[in-house]
Every structure is written in structure tokens, then in C-alpha cells.
Design a protein around this motif. Structure first.
Motif, PDB file in Angstrom:
ATOM      1  N   UNK A 134       0.835  -1.202   0.000  1.00 43.96           N
ATOM      2  CA  UNK A 134       0.000   0.000   0.000  1.00 43.96           C
ATOM      3  C   UNK A 134       0.874   1.258   0.000  1.00 43.96           C
ATOM      4  N   UNK A 135       1.953   1.231   0.793  1.00 43.59           N
ATOM      5  CA  UNK A 135       2.870   2.378   0.841  1.00 43.59           C
ATOM      6  C   UNK A 135       3.540   2.579  -0.520  1.00 43.59           C
ATOM      7  N   UNK A 136       3.966   1.448  -1.133  1.00 43.40           N
ATOM      8  CA  UNK A 136       4.564   1.518  -2.475  1.00 43.40           C
ATOM      9  C   UNK A 136       3.557   2.100  -3.459  1.00 43.40           C
ATOM     10  N   UNK A 137       2.291   1.685  -3.315  1.00 35.76           N
ATOM     11  CA  UNK A 137       1.226   2.186  -4.192  1.00 35.76           C
ATOM     12  C   UNK A 137       1.047   3.687  -4.078  1.00 35.76           C
ATOM     13  N   UNK A 138       1.097   4.186  -2.842  1.00 39.60           N
ATOM     14  CA  UNK A 138       0.946   5.632  -2.615  1.00 39.60           C
ATOM     15  C   UNK A 138       2.105   6.394  -3.254  1.00 39.60           C
ATOM     16  N   UNK A 139       3.322   5.869  -3.079  1.00 40.63           N
ATOM     17  CA  UNK A 139       4.509   6.530  -3.648  1.00 40.63           C
ATOM     18  C   UNK A 139       4.421   6.568  -5.173  1.00 40.63           C
TER      19      UNK A 139
ATOM     20  N   UNK B 220      -3.914  13.354 -14.958  1.00 40.13           N
ATOM     21  CA  UNK B 220      -2.789  12.875 -14.141  1.00 40.13           C
ATOM     22  C   UNK B 220      -3.288  12.066 -12.953  1.00 40.13           C
ATOM     23  N   UNK B 221      -4.336  12.589 -12.308  1.00 43.24           N
ATOM     24  CA  UNK B 221      -4.928  11.856 -11.185  1.00 43.24           C
ATOM     25  C   UNK B 221      -5.454  10.499 -11.637  1.00 43.24           C
ATOM     26  N   UNK B 222      -6.081  10.467 -12.819  1.00 40.58           N
ATOM     27  CA  UNK B 222      -6.653   9.227 -13.345  1.00 40.58           C
ATOM     28  C   UNK B 222      -5.563   8.190 -13.592  1.00 40.58           C
ATOM     29  N   UNK B 223      -4.443   8.625 -14.190  1.00 39.82           N
ATOM     30  CA  UNK B 223      -3.335   7.710 -14.445  1.00 39.82           C
ATOM     31  C   UNK B 223      -2.733   7.200 -13.115  1.00 39.82           C
ATOM     32  N   UNK B 224      -2.590   8.134 -12.167  1.00 40.54           N
ATOM     33  CA  UNK B 224      -2.037   7.753 -10.868  1.00 40.54           C
ATOM     34  C   UNK B 224      -2.918   6.764 -10.141  1.00 40.54           C
ATOM     35  N   UNK B 225      -4.230   6.987 -10.183  1.00 39.65           N
ATOM     36  CA  UNK B 225      -5.172   6.072  -9.526  1.00 39.65           C
ATOM     37  C   UNK B 225      -5.204   4.713 -10.212  1.00 39.65           C
ATOM     38  N   UNK B 226      -5.052   4.709 -11.531  1.00 37.04           N
ATOM     39  CA  UNK B 226      -5.006   3.437 -12.268  1.00 37.04           C
ATOM     40  C   UNK B 226      -3.826   2.592 -11.791  1.00 37.04           C
ATOM     41  N   UNK B 227      -2.678   3.239 -11.660  1.00 36.35           N
ATOM     42  CA  UNK B 227      -1.492   2.502 -11.219  1.00 36.35           C
ATOM     43  C   UNK B 227      -1.628   2.070  -9.754  1.00 36.35           C
TER      44      UNK B 227
ATOM     45  N   UNK C 199      -2.166  -2.253  -5.417  1.00 40.28           N
ATOM     46  CA  UNK C 199      -2.809  -2.639  -4.156  1.00 40.28           C
ATOM     47  C   UNK C 199      -3.273  -4.103  -4.184  1.00 40.28           C
ATOM     48  N   UNK C 200      -2.698  -4.995  -3.338  1.00 41.84           N
ATOM     49  CA  UNK C 200      -3.110  -6.419  -3.329  1.00 41.84           C
ATOM     50  C   UNK C 200      -4.249  -6.662  -2.334  1.00 41.84           C
ATOM     51  N   UNK C 201      -5.387  -6.007  -2.582  1.00 42.33           N
ATOM     52  CA  UNK C 201      -6.478  -6.096  -1.593  1.00 42.33           C
ATOM     53  C   UNK C 201      -7.088  -7.497  -1.529  1.00 42.33           C
ATOM     54  N   UNK C 202      -6.759  -8.369  -2.507  1.00 43.45           N
ATOM     55  CA  UNK C 202      -7.307  -9.730  -2.485  1.00 43.45           C
ATOM     56  C   UNK C 202      -6.735 -10.565  -1.339  1.00 43.45           C
ATOM     57  N   UNK C 203      -5.520 -10.218  -0.885  1.00 47.41           N
ATOM     58  CA  UNK C 203      -4.811 -11.088   0.059  1.00 47.41           C
ATOM     59  C   UNK C 203      -5.501 -11.179   1.422  1.00 47.41           C
TER      60      UNK C 203
END
Length: 834
Positions: A225-230, A249-256, A261-265
Motif C-alpha cells: 500500500x505504501x509503495x502504491x501511494x509513492x 494525471x490523477x486518473x493515471x495515478x489512480x489506475x497505477x 494494491x493487493x487487496x485480495x490477500x
């Protein structure tokens, strides 16, 4: 049976039960309501993936792309539905476990004795309780027999308290334990109104300790999650610098961020544990905390009781040894008048309402051999409960004419020590005891005494006893027990037998049952004399622990734990509770186990079948292996998604936004069920129960395993980006390139989910382990892919165009090369290991 419950006790009738329940409610301490829709909504909105989807939806609405905003809304519903479905399955499984865990209580209603779930006890009920049971409501005694309680849970006082209906304090309280005898009490307070309820209402607020696996998975998800935010911030800045478009830019950032985010785990972990516990429940194994399933697979030592676990717990009386005649009689001669006194005193030294199988047998033999049944004429006036090292017990009875009977029985050594025998006589009896023990018999000594007046000695050992003889029982090993122990040994698990019985008997039964190294024995009194270092050594090297008492059992369990072992302790009595609580896995027996043992245990085997523990250990190993497979699959498939979104953007490739949130969320909707539903259903690999248990100190994914998953993901990334560049070199437009990249990734995802079914055996070997859910998910994925590519309206929405048969073939080939190289790796691994 003597001392039957008086016929005058009729209990409540049906209408009185209903009226009482309406007035006072159910017998539950925790009365908190289920979450309402508002709490459920808040919980859903806390999910990081949903927060991202809502943010993306808002941006689409702002820029006027209502079609994609609507798709995001549908995705929010779909993700919520999947989460709700998984959560609901888990909750139902846990509720079923909770219901099965609830102890039954015995009540008198309509003049009949009934067993009911404890929460159905009402104020006014007549409850029957007996030795080894836990009191489940507050009330006053109306009838009792030799009844004593341990009220330490309320008072902190560990000594037993004797009570009856005429005592100044004739109250019993929920949460206390019956040490001896039987009582009928009238319920006066239930649930939160009880003393325990008032003290323990805060217990519901205590959080359950998380398992090591939960901690490791939690840390991994937080790191991602931290890596995702960065990465989100980095993408936003880079894209804004290039385009000066904030929303884009926000859309591209949110896509990545979505791709990282591995929310399935966490969902998968909860599902695996809850459903694993539920499946075990269906096989007769009740797991009281679902996280115990994880620990089961790591078991390295099983400490088992002898009676009723290794043996049948039938306690057949095989021989009687009469001291005065110095002669042994077998069961055909029990009717001999010369044995009358020995049989009488053996029965009188037992509980009037027998609880123990041996005592039930003695009562039955008394009925069969004695001409006159004098049990109704005598009342117990004093009792010395089973105590001492080795233990013994003494009962004092008296009839209306003040005729008195004082009878004692217990471990032969204990009875010999308190009897007025010469050393020569003790040695003579000792030879009989040893001979019986070597044959696997359970031997008890019997003695009588005489005492005038009411000033009874403080200790039973202070009576002057006359030794009468020995009663000799045989409890044979269970029929399939050798096979069970062989399975335990094959799984790399040690076996220790911890019993209160003597060494010779235990050694004989253990040898018959197939226990390895049964000659390595030690007694409880020796255990307590060792230093900590010596105890650690003895706990490891010894196999049979005999003449054990609670402190000694606890010391052995703690020593094994301290030495790094993962300990499963099997017990059924009040004296086993401390060791059950201390062990990593406390295992109680459902039939012969006392309520306090079941309360202390984390696992209950309903039918007392030791082989069920093997089933539990196998389930634990399967679930742990499958969680690892699911997590490694998630890591591997997230990597190509992350790089496919980011590399074209960072390197300024011709089509920088090859994936939008629409494509990522579609992949997430495929990966979620694969991770948490399909892998959960994966059967156990062959030879799983022939491997050594994993160490509890092992990290969930070691660097080698993590490295393999990352490498798998990088190879797939190379394949997907190769497909991207291949289409660009052919002069394809953005829609065709996106379709090729998307299709290649879908095919790679399918193949990855299949090859990761085993990290050792081949793909074709894995097909022998039938898992229909794989077929369902794969077919559904391919159908959806076909719809996306070849239905114009859907293709336009996903901004792709249909691929030619040749391009589809190339996508399949790239996916095969990108994924199935792992089969060569597994082949080499098998060759090296063989």
C-alpha cells in the motif's frame, strides 16, 4: 443407580419456559446486535479498492465520461458483492462453529431430564450438574450429593468448596467448575445478570490475538500500500509535468495505484481460515478459533493421553487380587464369597453416582455379585477427593444405625504407603502390581479403615488403613490406532504419551499401539526435580511421561514450547486444563472431555477419534500451502499490470495510456475469485503428509519464494510488453495494440493460475487434483474476453478492437512462453531432489 434425583423435582413446563424467556431473555452474556446497514456501509467504504474506484468514478463524471463512470459504479457494486459474499461465507462458517462449540446443559422440564443448548436455559429451570462440568447460570441448590465446586474464576480461591441445599451458602455461580458429585440447582439469574456476566461483559471487547501468519500478511499488504501511494504520487507528478492536465494525471495515478494494491490477500486469508474451520467441523473437528487451522499444519509434537485416546476407555475388570488369600481371581470367579469384602470396598470408595468408567464398572460388578444392595441405606458423611502424588481418594459412609464404612482406593503405591504392611508384604504385592502392569493392565489398590467420632483427620493419609487387595482393569488399544500413529510419524511429527497411569501399564499399551521408543520413560515426580536445562533435554528425549499431575504436564508442555516445538496437547480432565491452555493447540475430546477441558482447548474432536487430529493437521498444511499459492499468484500477476501501466507512461511510448481503470478493474474482478475462492478449494498435493512440518519461525514467503514470484511476474511483463511493441512495429493503432496487450495478459493470467497450483509437481500432475472451480473461472474469463473483443459496443467501451485469429494465436504463444517456462524449472527441481 443410587442417589437418583428425587421424583418431586418436575421443573418448568413448556408454557412457563416461554413466559420466563419473554421476561428475562436468553442465557447470553454478549447481547450486542448484528451490524446494521449503516455500519455495513461504513465497513465497505473503508476498503482501499472501493475508495480508489469512487475517486475514479468522480473524475470520470467531472470530465463528462459518463459511460466509464457508470462502469466504475457497476465495478463498485461487483467488488462489494464479492467482498460481501466472501465475508458472508466466512461469518456463516464461524457462526456454525460457534453454535457447535456451545456446551449442552442438562435440565429437568415437564418431569423429564433433557439436554438443551446452554443459551436456552431460563430463570426457574432446574439444572443438573456433575463432576467435570461448568456451571452455566446462577442459582440455589435444591438437591445434591457429595457436591463440591472450584470457584477460583470468581473468588481467586483455588480450594474446593463443599455445598448442599442446607449450607449457609447454597448458591452456585456461572463459570465455576464442579470438582465432585452431583447437584440440582434452581436457576435465579442468567446471561449478563449473573455474577460472571457483570464481571465479564467487558470480555467481548478483548481482541483475539492475531496469528504470526496474519501479522506477516498484514505487513506485506501495508508495504504494498505504501509503495502504491509513492507510485501514485510519482505518476501524478510525471504526467502533470508532461500534460499539465490535473484530472488526467490523477486518473493515471489512480489506475497505477489500483494495480499495485493487493487487496485480495486479506480477503483470501479470512476466507481460507473460516472455510477451513467450517470444513473441519463437518468432519467432526470443532475449531474454536479459525486461526488455529494455520497452526495445525505446523504441529511438531503431539502429547497424548492414554485412556480413551489411545485406548477404548472400556475399563473391563479382568482380575481381582485378594491380599489375605494372596490369590488372583479372574472374571469368572468374581461371584466367590471370599471376594465380597474387596468388591464392596472397591465400590464404596467410588463416587455414589459414578462418572469415571472404572467406577461405573465397580458399581456394576457390585450389583452382579452381592446378594444385598446396601447403597440406599448409607449416606456419605465425608469425602477426601482424589489427591496426592501418586493419588488416592477416601469415602466415609454411615447408615441410620451409625454403622460406618470407610473405603479408599487409588494408585497401588499410594494405598500401600498408607497401609499397615511390612516391607516384605509390600514387596510381595509389588510383584503382582508389576506383573499386571507389564501386561498393560490398569491397577488400583483398595483399603478400609475404622474411625470413631466426628473429628476426622485433615489428611486421608492419616487414617490407619488395612490393605484389602487390587482391582485390575484392562483398557485395550483402539483397533486402528497403530495406523494412526504411523501416519503421525510419516508426517514428521513426534508423539509423547502423558498419563497419570503407572510406567509398566503405559509402556505395554504404548508398545501395542505402535509408539516408537516406548522404553524412554519418566515419572512426574522426577520432572519437577530437574533444572530448566535438564527439563528441556528430558522433554525432548523421553517418550512416555507417567504418573503425571497438572504441574508436571504443564512443565513438559512449556519445555517443549521453549525448545521451539509446536505442541498439540490432548486432554479430557480438569487436571489437563492448564496444559491444554498452554499448548499451541489444546485438543479436548468431545465425548469424554470435561467442560473445563473443552473450554481450555482450542480444538474439540467430537467422537474422541485421534485420527481426526491427523485430518486437522492435513487440513492445516493444505490451507497454508494454498494461501502461499494464492499470494504468490497475486504477486506474480500484479507485477505485469504495474509495469504495463507505468513503463509506457514513464518512457513516453507511443500509446502511454495503454490501460485505463476499466481494464485494471476487469483484471481485479478476475483475480479476486481466483485468489480467494478457487485456490481455497484446491486439494492437498500428494506427499504433503510425508513432509516435515514447517517451522513456526519461518517467514510466510522467504526470499527464494518471493524471488520466484517476482521473476514469474517480470517474465510475463516482458512477454506483454513484447506483444505491445510487436503490434506497434506492425503499424497497429492504439485499439489493436491495447487488445493485444490485454488479451496476452488474460491468457498469461489463466496459465499462471494453473501452473502455480504446484511449485513442485507438473501442470499435468496437478490436473489429477480435481478442482472444478478452476474450470468455471477459466471458461467465464474466456467468454468475457470474447465479448470484450468481438461485441462492438463492449469493444468500443473498453477501447479495443477485435483480434485476428493469427493475433490470438500469437497472444497465446507469448503467454505460453512467458508462463510455462516455469514447468521446466519444476522439472529440474524434481530431478535434483530425486
Amino acid at each position: 443407580m443410587p442417589y437418583k434425583i428425587p421424583e418431586s423435582l418436575k421443573g418448568l413446563n413448556d408454557s412457563e419456559v416461554v413466559a420466563s424467556r419473554q421476561q428475562y431473555g436468553y442465557n447470553r452474556i454478549n447481547t450486542t446486535q448484528k451490524n446494521g446497514w449503516l455500519e455495513l456501509l461504513v465497513d465497505i467504504l473503508k476498503e482501499p479498492m472501493l475508495i480508489l474506484l469512487i475517486a475514479i468514478s468522480v473524475i470520470y463524471v467531472i470530465i463528462g465520461d459518463y459511460g466509464e463512470a457508470l462502469f466504475m459504479f457497476v465495478a463498485i457494486v461487483a467488488v462489494s458483492a464479492i467482498s460481501f459474499y466472501q465475508d458472508n461465507r466466512s461469518k456463516k462458517a464461524l457462526e456454525a462453529l460457534e453454535k457447535l462449540n456451545e456446551p449442552l446443559s442438562t435440565v429437568i422440564r415437564n418431569g423429564k431430564v433433557l439436554k438443551i443448548p446452554t443459551h436456552e436455559i431460563v430463570v426457574g429451570d432446574l439444572c443438573i450438574t456433575e463432576e467435570g462440568k461448568m456451571i452455566n447460570a446462577d442459582g440455589s441448590i435444591v438437591h445434591s450429593n457429595d457436591f463440591s465446586l472450584n470457584e477460583a474464576s470468581l473468588t481467586g480461591e483455588s480450594l474446593s468448596v463443599f455445598k448442599n441445599n442446607e449450607s449457609e451458602d447454597n448458591q452456585v455461580y456461572s463459570g465455576t467448575i464442579v470438582v465432585s458429585g452431583l447437584a440440582v440447582f434452581k436457576v435465579e439469574k442468567i446471561g449478563a445478570a449473573t455474577r460472571l456476566g457483570k464481571i465479564g461483559s467487558s470480555l467481548a471487547e478483548i481482541k483475539t490475538e492475531v496469528s504470526p501468519l496474519q501479522v506477516q500478511i498484514g505487513k506485506f499488504v501495508k508495504t504494498m500500500a505504501i509503495i502504491g501511494i509513492i507510485i501514485f504520487l510519482l505518476v501524478c507528478l510525471v504526467n502533470y509535468y508532461q500534460t499539465q492536465n490535473l484530472l488526467d494525471s490523477l486518473l493515471n495515478g489512480l489506475t497505477l495505484a489500483m494495480s499495485v494494491l493487493p487487496e485480495e490477500i486479506p480477503v483470501a486469508f479470512t476466507t481460507f481460515m473460516a472455510l477451513g474451520a467450517w470444513k473441519l467441523m463437518q468432519k467432526g473437528i470443532v475449531i474454536k478459533r479459525s486461526s488455529v487451522v494455520e497452526t495445525l499444519g505446523s504441529t511438531t509434537v503431539i502429547c497424548t493421553d492414554k485412556t480413551g485416546t489411545i485406548t477404548e476407555n472400556t475399563m473391563h475388570l479382568k482380575h481381582l487380587y485378594d491380599f489375605r488369600l494372596d490369590q488372583t481371581f479372574d472374571e469368572n470367579d468374581f461371584g466367590n464369597d471370599a471376594l465380597s469384602e474387596l468388591i464392596n470396598y472397591a465400590m464404596w470408595s467410588s463416587e455414589p453416582v459414578p462418572y469415571d468408567p472404572m467406577e461405573k464398572t465397580l458399581h456394576r460388578i457390585y450389583e452382579q455379585t452381592q446378594k444385598a444392595d446396601r447403597r440406599q441405606n448409607f449416606q456419605m458423611i465425608h469425602e477426601y477427593p482424589l489427591e496426592g502424588k501418586p493419588p488416592m481418594m477416601t469415602h466415609l459412609f454411615e447408615d441410620a444405625g451409625k454403622n460406618r464404612i470407610i473405603a479408599a482406593k487409588g494408585a497401588p503405591e499410594a494405598i500401600l504407603n498408607v497401609s499397615s504392611l511390612s516391607e516384605e508384604e509390600k514387596n510381595r504385592v509389588g510383584k503382582f502390581i508389576k506383573d499386571f502392569g507389564k501386561q498393560g493392565y490398569r491397577v488400583l489398590g483398595v483399603a478400609k479403615s475404622d474411625f470413631k467420632g466426628q473429628d476426622f483427620p485433615e489428611r486421608q493419609q492419616d487414617f490407619s488403613f488395612e490393605f484389602l487387595g487390587l482391582v485390575v482393569f484392562y483398557d485395550p488399544p483402539k483397533k486402528e490406532i497403530q495406523k494412526t500413529f504411523q501416519q503421525i510419524y510419516d508426517a514428521g511429527i513426534q508423539v509423547k504419551v502423558i498419563t497419570g497411569d503407572n510406567t509398566d501399564t503405559t509402556k505395554s499399551i504404548a508398545t501395542q499401539a505402535g509408539i516408537i521408543h516406548a522404553e524412554n520413560t519418566i515419572e512426574g515426580k522426577e520432572i519437577m526435580e530437574y533444572s530448566e536445562a535438564e527439563l528441556l533435554q528430558k522433554a525432548q528425549e523421553k517418550v512416555l511421561f507417567t504418573r503425571m499431575f497438572p504441574e508436571a504436564k504443564l512443565a513438559v508442555v512449556n519445555a517443549l514450547k521453549q525448545d521451539g516445538e509446536v505442541v498439540a496437547m490432548l486432554g479430557d480432565g480438569i487436571n489437563d486444563a492448564p496444559a491444554l491452555k498452554a499448548a499451541h493447540i489444546g485438543v479436548a475430546m468431545g465425548n469424554k472431555g470435561t467442560e473445563i477441558a473443552k473450554a481450555a482447548a482450542s480444538l474439540v474432536i467430537i467422537d474422541d477419534d485421534l485420527s481426526k487430529l491427523i485430518t486437522g493437521i492435513a487440513a492445516g498444511r493444505r490451507i497454508y500451502a494454498n494461501i502461499k499459492k494464492a499470494v504468490q499468484y497475486i504477486i506474480s500477476i500484479h507485477i505485469p499490470i504495474i509495469f504495463t501501466v507505468s513503463i509506457p507512461l514513464f518512457l513516453g511510448w507511443v500509446f502511454p495510456q495503454i490501460f485505463t481503470p476499466v481494464h485494471v478493474i476487469f483484471l481485479e474482478l478476475i483475480m479476486g475469485p481466483t485468489c480467494s475462492i478457487v485456490y481455497e478449494n484446491e486439494p492437498m498435493e500428494k506427499n504433503t503428509m510425508r513432509r516435515k512440518p514447517r517451522k513456526m519461525t519461518d517467514t510466510f514467503l522467504n526470499w527464494k519464494e518471493l524471488g520466484i514470484s517476482i521473476f514469474q511476474g517480470l517474465i510475463i511483463t516482458i512477454g506483454v510488453l513484447f506483444a505491445y511493441q510487436l503490434m506497434v512495429q506492425k503499424g497497429s493503432n492504439e485499439e489493436q495494440t491495447r487488445a493485444m496487450v490485454f488479451t496476452t495478459l488474460i491468457f498469461a493470467n489463466i496459465l499462471l493460475s494453473l501452473t502455480n497450483r504446484s511449485f513442485y509437481y507438473s501442470l499435468f500432475e496437478s490436473f489429477k487434483n480435481r478442482n472444478r472451480l478452476f474450470f468455471v473461472v477459466i471458461v467465464l474469463t474466456l467468454v468475457l474476453l470474447f465479448v470484450i473483443l468481438y461485441f462492438p459496443a463492449v469493444a468500443a467501451f473498453f477501447k479495443v478492437s477485435g483480434l485476428s485469429f493469427q493475433d490470438l494465436g500469437i497472444a497465446v504463444i507469448i503467454a505460453i512462453v512467458s508462463v510455462l517456462w516455469f514447468e521446466i524449472y519444476k522439472l529440474v527441481k524434481r530431478k535434483i531432489s530425486n
